[in-house]
Every structure is written in C-alpha cells, then in structure tokens.
Design a protein around this motif. Structure first.
Motif, short mmCIF file in Angstrom:
data_model
loop_
_atom_site.label_atom_id
_atom_site.label_comp_id
_atom_site.label_asym_id
_atom_site.label_seq_id
_atom_site.Cartn_x
_atom_site.Cartn_y
_atom_site.Cartn_z
N ALA A 1 0.87 -1.14 0.16
CA ALA A 1 -0.12 0.05 0.03
C ALA A 1 0.85 1.22 -0.07
CB ALA A 1 -0.87 0.12 1.28
N VAL A 2 0.29 2.26 -0.55
CA VAL A 2 0.92 3.72 -0.52
C VAL A 2 0.14 4.63 0.19
CG1 VAL A 2 1.60 5.28 -2.17
CG2 VAL A 2 1.75 3.08 -3.08
N THR A 3 1.30 5.11 1.12
CA THR A 3 0.49 6.08 2.12
C THR A 3 0.18 7.39 1.51
OG1 THR A 3 3.00 6.77 2.86
CG2 THR A 3 1.87 5.02 4.24
N SER A 4 -0.84 8.22 2.22
CA SER A 4 -1.27 9.41 1.69
C SER A 4 -0.45 10.46 2.50
CB SER A 4 -3.00 9.53 2.21
OG SER A 4 -2.86 9.32 3.53
N GLU A 5 -0.63 11.92 1.77
CA GLU A 5 0.16 13.00 2.21
C GLU A 5 -0.14 13.18 3.54
OE1 GLU A 5 2.58 14.39 0.67
OE2 GLU A 5 2.46 13.53 -1.20
N ARG A 6 -1.35 13.00 3.85
CA ARG A 6 -1.88 13.40 5.41
C ARG A 6 -1.09 12.30 6.43
NH1 ARG A 6 -2.86 16.85 9.13
NH2 ARG A 6 -4.49 16.17 10.70
N VAL A 7 -1.08 11.36 6.03
CA VAL A 7 -0.61 10.36 6.92
C VAL A 7 1.15 10.39 7.01
CG1 VAL A 7 -0.02 7.67 7.21
CG2 VAL A 7 -2.09 8.47 6.36
N ASP B 1 2.29 13.39 6.75
CA ASP B 1 2.48 14.80 7.68
C ASP B 1 2.18 14.33 9.14
OD1 ASP B 1 2.75 17.19 8.56
OD2 ASP B 1 0.63 17.88 7.73
#
Length: 330
Positions: free
Chosen positions: A202-208, A210
């Motif tokens: 899985a690829v983490t989002s920008e919010r995660v 941050d």
C-alpha cells in the motif's frame, strides 16, 4: 556563646550571676566562663567506684604489685600446687585422639593403623560379625530398590513379553486419549501478527506522512524563548495592560491575624542590669547544689560481708563441733 565583646561576654548577658561570682575590676573572668560552659558531669562514679579506674581490653593489673611481691620466692606448697596435672592416659591404649582427627578435614581413617594390624588375619568370629543382617526367608521384595533411585531406567519395572504383544482394546484406546478442551475454547492469539500482502504494497497518503513526522523540539527540558525574562507561554498585550477588578484584589489579600493576637516570645532576651549585678543568697546557693543520691549497687554492697570478727577468730569449738567436723570414713 563565648565571644567576648569588650569586657563582658555573651554568656554573661544571658545567665544571671547565681554562682556568687563577683566581677573583677576589669570584668568577668574568661577562665571561669569557660569552666561554667562545660557540660555537667555525672556524680554517680563517686559512690560506685571503690578502686582505681579500669580499662577493659588491656593486660594491666587491677591493683599495682609491690616490689616485695615481685621478688618474693614461692613456698614449697605453692610449687607443689603449680605442678600440672598428670595425664594418666599417656602411653596407654585409652589415649584421647587430637581434635583434628574428628573434624571435617580428617583423612580416610580416623586414626592410623599399624602395619601389624594391616597384615593380621581375621578370626571366624570377626567375619561372622562383619556380615550384614540378612532378611527373613519369608520376605519378598516388592520392587528393586535401585529402580526408585536417581539412576533408574525408563520403565519402573520390567514388562513381560506377553504384555508387549497383547492387542489393544477399544476401552483402553479410549482411556489413553488426552483430555480435549471445550468446544468453544479459543487459544491465545500469537504475539506476532501476520501482515497481509495488500498492506505491504500500500502507498501512504500525504496526510499520513504529515502525521508521521516527529515533533521538532530543542535539546533540554526547557522551551527556548530567546530571552530569559520572557515567560514560557506568550502573554498577549491586552493581558499585560489589564487591571485587576476590586473582587480580584480582595481575593489576592493574604489572610491576616485575629484581633488580640500576640506573637511568640523570643527565645533569647536581654538580661537586666540589676540581674547581672545581683549576688545570690546563701539559701539560693544551697538550693543550687546538685542532689547526690546513693545508687542501689552501693546501698546493697557491703564490704565487710565476708570479714571474720576478732571474737570469732579467738573462739574455741565445743567437743560436739569437733565430732561433727570429722569426715565420714567410707
């Protein structure tokens, strides 16, 4: 307490003159002040000490020995009494062994065996007595004793060949099964959880990303406010220029004392000039003397308890006493 200021010490200002010491033309004596400042000693030794002062742990005599005693020659009776007791076991078979023979560090035999005894031939009676006690003919051993020791084999007793080739019954197989857990029993979860392959790729989002960043802090358990006078938290300009209300000023007042309150008296106070120059009366000096009482050891101690009176020394016993004083012949 002993600092001298001018010609009058601090000790003199606190304690009045109750010992009958008159000041000299130059003031009070410094030696007398030092003597009075020492702690009061006990008077018990005056009544309980009947001889010289002894110190435990040394080799000194209790009483000094005179030169005549050191150069005196003993009598024949003293020389006879000073002879050591004869050891009647010396040279016999009953001589006691040294203490090390019976200690933990003894050798294989308790005492040494002579060569003649090593080469001696035992008699029939000694061989008969050395044999162990035999069990009764009707005695039957239940199990071999070595099988219950630490070196026993895997089976406690031997299994017969018929028992080894015997077929198994259904009841025996049922009893041999281990006890099963309850149908609703759930075992403990493993400490290590298995991660699914979807979560691994899985690829983490920008919010995660941050939220995953650590908070930046300066080194040390403090907050750098650039100036040491500044507070830890920023205070707004309105809070700095605000004035307290009458209610806040009233609550900020400290709790006062009650009416009629008198503080504690000081421990040290100045002695009046009249008390300094006062002279104690004979009655005050008599009352100031310490009371010395006799201790129970001294009261119960009687030095003349074992002294024989001169009348008893010159007395003559009666014939009846002489008859009773004769030892009994056995």
């Amino acid at each position: 307490m002993l600092e001298i200021q001018g010609s009058v010490s601090h000790e003199t200002r606190i304690f009045p003159n109750i010992h009958g010491i008159r000041p000299s033309s130059r003031g009070y004596s410094r030696e007398r002040m030092l003597e009075l400042s020492k702690a009061k000693g006990t008077k018990q030794i005056w009544l309980t000490s009947f001889g010289p002062k002894l110190y435990w742990g040394d080799q000194d005599m209790m009483w000094p020995i005179s030169d005549a005693t050191l150069t005196a020659r003993p009598t024949q009776r003293l020389i006879q009494l000073a002879v050591a007791k004869k050891n009647f076991q010396h040279g016999t078979n009953r001589e006691n062994r040294p203490e090390f023979v019976y200690s933990c560090g003894r050798n294989s035999q308790i005492w040494e065996v002579s060569k003649k005894e090593m080469d001696a031939v035992t008699s029939d009676r000694v061989l008969e007595l050395s044999q162990p006690k035999q069990p009764s003919p009707d005695y039957r051993e239940h199990r071999q004793s070595h099988q219950y020791s630490c070196g026993r084999v895997s089976p406690i007793w031997k299994v017969k060949k018929r028992a080894l080739s015997c077929p198994n019954r259904a009841r025996t197989a049922q009893l041999a099964r281990p006890k099963e857990p309850h149908p609703q029993y759930e075992p403990n979860s493993e400490a290590e959880t298995l991660i699914k392959p979807i979560a691994k790729h899985a690829v983490t989002s920008e919010r995660v990303l941050d939220l995953a960043r650590p908070k930046t802090r300066n080194e040390g358990p403090f907050i750098d406010s650039r100036f040491p006078e500044d507070s830890v938290w920023r205070v707004t300009s309105q809070a700095r220029t605000s004035s307290a209300s009458p209610r806040t000023a009233e609550l900020a007042k400290y709790k006062g004392f009650a009416e009629g309150y008198v503080s504690n008296r000081s421990v040290q106070w100045s002695v009046s000039r009249a008390a300094r120059k006062a002279i104690a009366t004979p009655r005050a000096e008599e009352l100031a003397k310490p009371i010395v009482r006799a201790s129970m050891d001294h009261v119960q101690f009687n030095q003349d308890a074992f002294l024989v009176s001169s009348v008893a020394m010159k007395a003559k016993c009666t014939p009846r006493l002489e008859e009773l004083a004769q030892p009994i012949q056995r």
